[in-house]
Each structure stands twice: as structure tokens, then as C-alpha cells.
Design an enzyme around this catalytic site. Structure first.
Site, PDB file in Angstrom:
ATOM      1  N   LYS A  71      -2.895   7.010  -8.288  1.00 15.51           N
ATOM      2  CA  LYS A  71      -2.649   5.911  -7.348  1.00 15.51           C
ATOM      3  C   LYS A  71      -3.864   5.021  -7.067  1.00 15.51           C
ATOM      4  O   LYS A  71      -3.717   3.840  -6.759  1.00 15.51           O
ATOM      5  CB  LYS A  71      -2.128   6.465  -6.020  1.00 15.51           C
ATOM      6  CG  LYS A  71      -0.688   6.924  -6.088  1.00 15.51           C
ATOM      7  CD  LYS A  71      -0.338   7.571  -4.778  1.00 15.51           C
ATOM      8  CE  LYS A  71       1.066   7.235  -4.385  1.00 15.51           C
ATOM      9  NZ  LYS A  71       1.383   7.666  -3.032  1.00 15.51           N
ATOM     10  N   ASP A 107       4.286   2.653   0.257  1.00 19.00           N
ATOM     11  CA  ASP A 107       4.212   3.815   1.145  1.00 19.00           C
ATOM     12  C   ASP A 107       4.366   3.404   2.615  1.00 19.00           C
ATOM     13  O   ASP A 107       5.081   4.048   3.369  1.00 19.00           O
ATOM     14  CB  ASP A 107       2.861   4.537   0.966  1.00 19.00           C
ATOM     15  CG  ASP A 107       2.776   5.237  -0.388  1.00 19.00           C
ATOM     16  OD1 ASP A 107       3.827   5.448  -1.013  1.00 19.00           O
ATOM     17  OD2 ASP A 107       1.654   5.579  -0.801  1.00 19.00           O
TER      18      ASP A 107
END
Ligand code: ATR
Length: 291
Positions: A71, A107
């Protein structure tokens, strides 16, 4: 699935990835809306990330989800980042805009939408977040502008303090931010007036299902308790919170809303949340039955 020569291919990359629920969730959503997209999963080891992204360019893959351990590392291979990804310093979604790879993170919006889906408004609330790792970072960045008070409780106090320092920059100093050690004494003190409790730590995750980060003595019926762990779907924390009458939100709701936000980036269409929730729940049940 009707795959054609024009099918837009999306994928998730990570390691490990074989047990990802994302292919089932995304393909169900594409099919439900009759979109000519397909979604697959690729195991990409740390040392292969650069080649994998070159592959995305070479093959013209349309979209990517990026998960552990890539990520942060993936950012160096992209052409552009949207503002949230830049602030969070991590990317979980990529859109291939005619050869330009643009990184996003869903997210934060996934968390806010999961709260909203459950009728919970974080604005002006006191929020306690357990854990100070990658998941906590996304959650606390998303909530820093909403909350009245945000306390991060972590086993390693220093990590909570570092996160709070980073948060102070994005919150515009509107929220009261605090870092505390994750221990009974601090939990008891902090949870007395907490409206929303979010567990981002791995405590209670399979195979340690009997563990919980918070003793039920410190929970309260007027709290919202959100656990990002989704294996098991109902963690000990959520079960104990439900038993005393608190509102609970499970980690699968978060996973689906993150995925839904990626889906919307790739398709420009409203994600069919109910379809995605149903498939995710079924898949998780089957996985448990097979284990
Ligand atoms: P993620 O990306 O899922 O957030 P991570 O970055 O490895 O994963 O973070 C895991 C979090 O769970 C950390 O906050 C960790 O606490 P430490 O910073 O002290 O390591 C927390 N955690 C993991 N196991 C724990 C345990 N047994 N008790 C308390 N906290 C724990």
C-alpha cells in the site's frame, strides 16, 4: 460471466491474496449492473511489485486494488495521487486513466460510509480508536476532521503518539487529540464518555477468537462499537457489546464499503451495496465451513 474482447480487467494485488473476498464481491457487483468488467487476484511478492505495475501498464489493466504489503511502496510507481491518498500516504485503489496510473485510498471513505450505512454520524463525537498501525492511520485520518475528541489507545504508546502528531496537521487542530497506552486503567478512564469505539488492532482475530481488547465491564449500551476484524464476523468484542445492548458494526461492512468506493472510482456508477454485502457474508460463511 460474459468476458469479451472489450472487457475491462481489474485485479487485486497482495501477498497473501488467495483468500481475498474481493473477486467475489466485485464480480457480483459488475454482473448485477451488467457491466463488462472482470476482477481477478494476483499474488505479487514484495520484490515483484515494480514488474507488476509495469505489467498493469503493458497489459492495460483498467483498475487495481492494492493490499498488504504494497500500500505504501506502490506510490513510487504511480503517475498521480488524489488528495486523500497523498494525505494518508497510502494507496489501495488505482485507476488506469488512458495510461496514467492514478492512486486513491478508499479506506477513509469506506469507514465513513460504513458508519453512515449504520445510521451513525461521527460529527462532534468522542471517538476512541484501539491500535496505531496502518488500519488505525486510515481510520483516524478520516475521523480527525469529524470528531470532537479522538483518543488513540495502543499497546506501544510511542506509535500512538506519532500518529497523533501526524493527525494534528490534518485535523486543523479542531479535534482534541490524545494518545494513551492500551491498558485497563486508561480504557476505563477514556471509555466513560466515548460515543464510538473502533478496534483497529488485531486482537480477537482468528485464531485468537477468545481474546478481546476491552473488558466488557468498560462497555456501555449507548456506545457504538465497531470492530475492523472480520474473521470471525462477530468478534468477542462485538458479541459482548451486543449483549449489553450497544450498537455494533462488523469489519465486513467496512471491507464492503471500501470495495464499493473502489468500484465507483472504476465504473462511475453507484455500487450495489446490498448485493456486495450478501456475497461477502456468504463467502465468509463458506470459508468458515471449509476450515
Ligand atoms: P494493520 O495494518 O492491520 O493496522 P499493523 O500495522 O501491524 O496492522 O498494526 C497492528 C496493531 O494491532 C498495532 O496497533 C498493534 O499494537 P503495537 O503497535 O503495540 O504492536 C496492535 N496489536 C497487535 N497485537 C496486539 C496485542 N496482542 N495486544 C494489543 N495490541 C496488539
Amino acid at each position: 460471466m460474459n468476458v469479451s474482447g472489450k472487457t475491462k480487467v481489474c485485479a487485486v494485488i497482495g501477498d497473501p491474496i488467495e483468500h481475498s473476498l474481493s473477486p467475489a464481491i466485485q464480480n457480483a457487483a459488475f454482473q448485477h449492473l451488467g457491466l463488462d468488467y472482470a476482477y481477478v487476484a494476483f499474488t505479487v511478492r514484495k520484490e515483484d511489485l515494480k514488474n507488476a505495475i509495469l505489467g498493469v501498464r503493458g497489459l492495460g489493466l483498467y483498475g487495481l486494488n492494492v493490499t498488504m504489503p504494497h500500500k505504501i511502496a506502490v506510490i513510487q510507481y504511480l503517475d498521480q495521487l488524489d488528495e486523500t491518498a497523498r494525505n494518508f500516504g497510502s494507496v489501495n485503489t488505482i485507476l488506469n486513466k488512458n495510461g496514467r496510473l492514478v492512486g486513491y485510498t478508499t479506506d477513509g471513505i469506506g469507514l465513513l460510509n460504513a458508519l453512515n450505512y449504520n445510521g451513525v454520524d461521527p460529527y462532534g463525537k468522542k471517538i476512541a480508536i484501539l491500535g496505531a498501525g496502518g488500519a488505525s492511520r486510515s481510520v483516524s485520518f478520516a475521523l480527525a476532521r469529524e470528531a470532537k475528541e479522538l483518543v488513540i489507545l495502543n499497546r506501544t504508546l510511542e506509535k500512538a503518539e506519532n500518529l497523533v502528531n501526524d493527525l494534528a496537521v490534518v485535523s486543523g487542530k479542531k479535534a482534541k487529540l490524545e494518545a494513551k497506552r492500551l491498558c485497563d486503567e486508561e480504557i476505563e478512564k477514556e471509555l466513560k464518555n466515548t460515543d464510538i469505539l473502533i478496534n483497529t488492532s488485531s486482537v480477537g482475530m482468528h485464531p485468537n477468537e477468545t481474546e478481546t481488547p476491552v473488558s466488557p465491564d468498560f462497555l456501555d449500551a449507548r456506545m457504538v462499537v465497531f470492530d475492523l476484524v472480520y474473521e470471525p464476523l462477530e468478534t468477542t468484542l462485538l458479541r459482548e457489546a451486543r449483549k449489553i445492548g450497544a450498537k455494533t458494526i462488523d469489519g465486513l461492512t467496512m471491507l464492503v464499503h471500501q470495495g464499493a468506493a473502489s468500484f465507483e472510482i472504476w465504473t462511475d456508477k453507484k455500487a450495489p451495496i446490498e448485493v456486495m454485502m450478501k456475497v461477502a457474508t456468504e463467502k465468509l460463511k463458506n470459508k468458515k465451513a471449509q476450515a
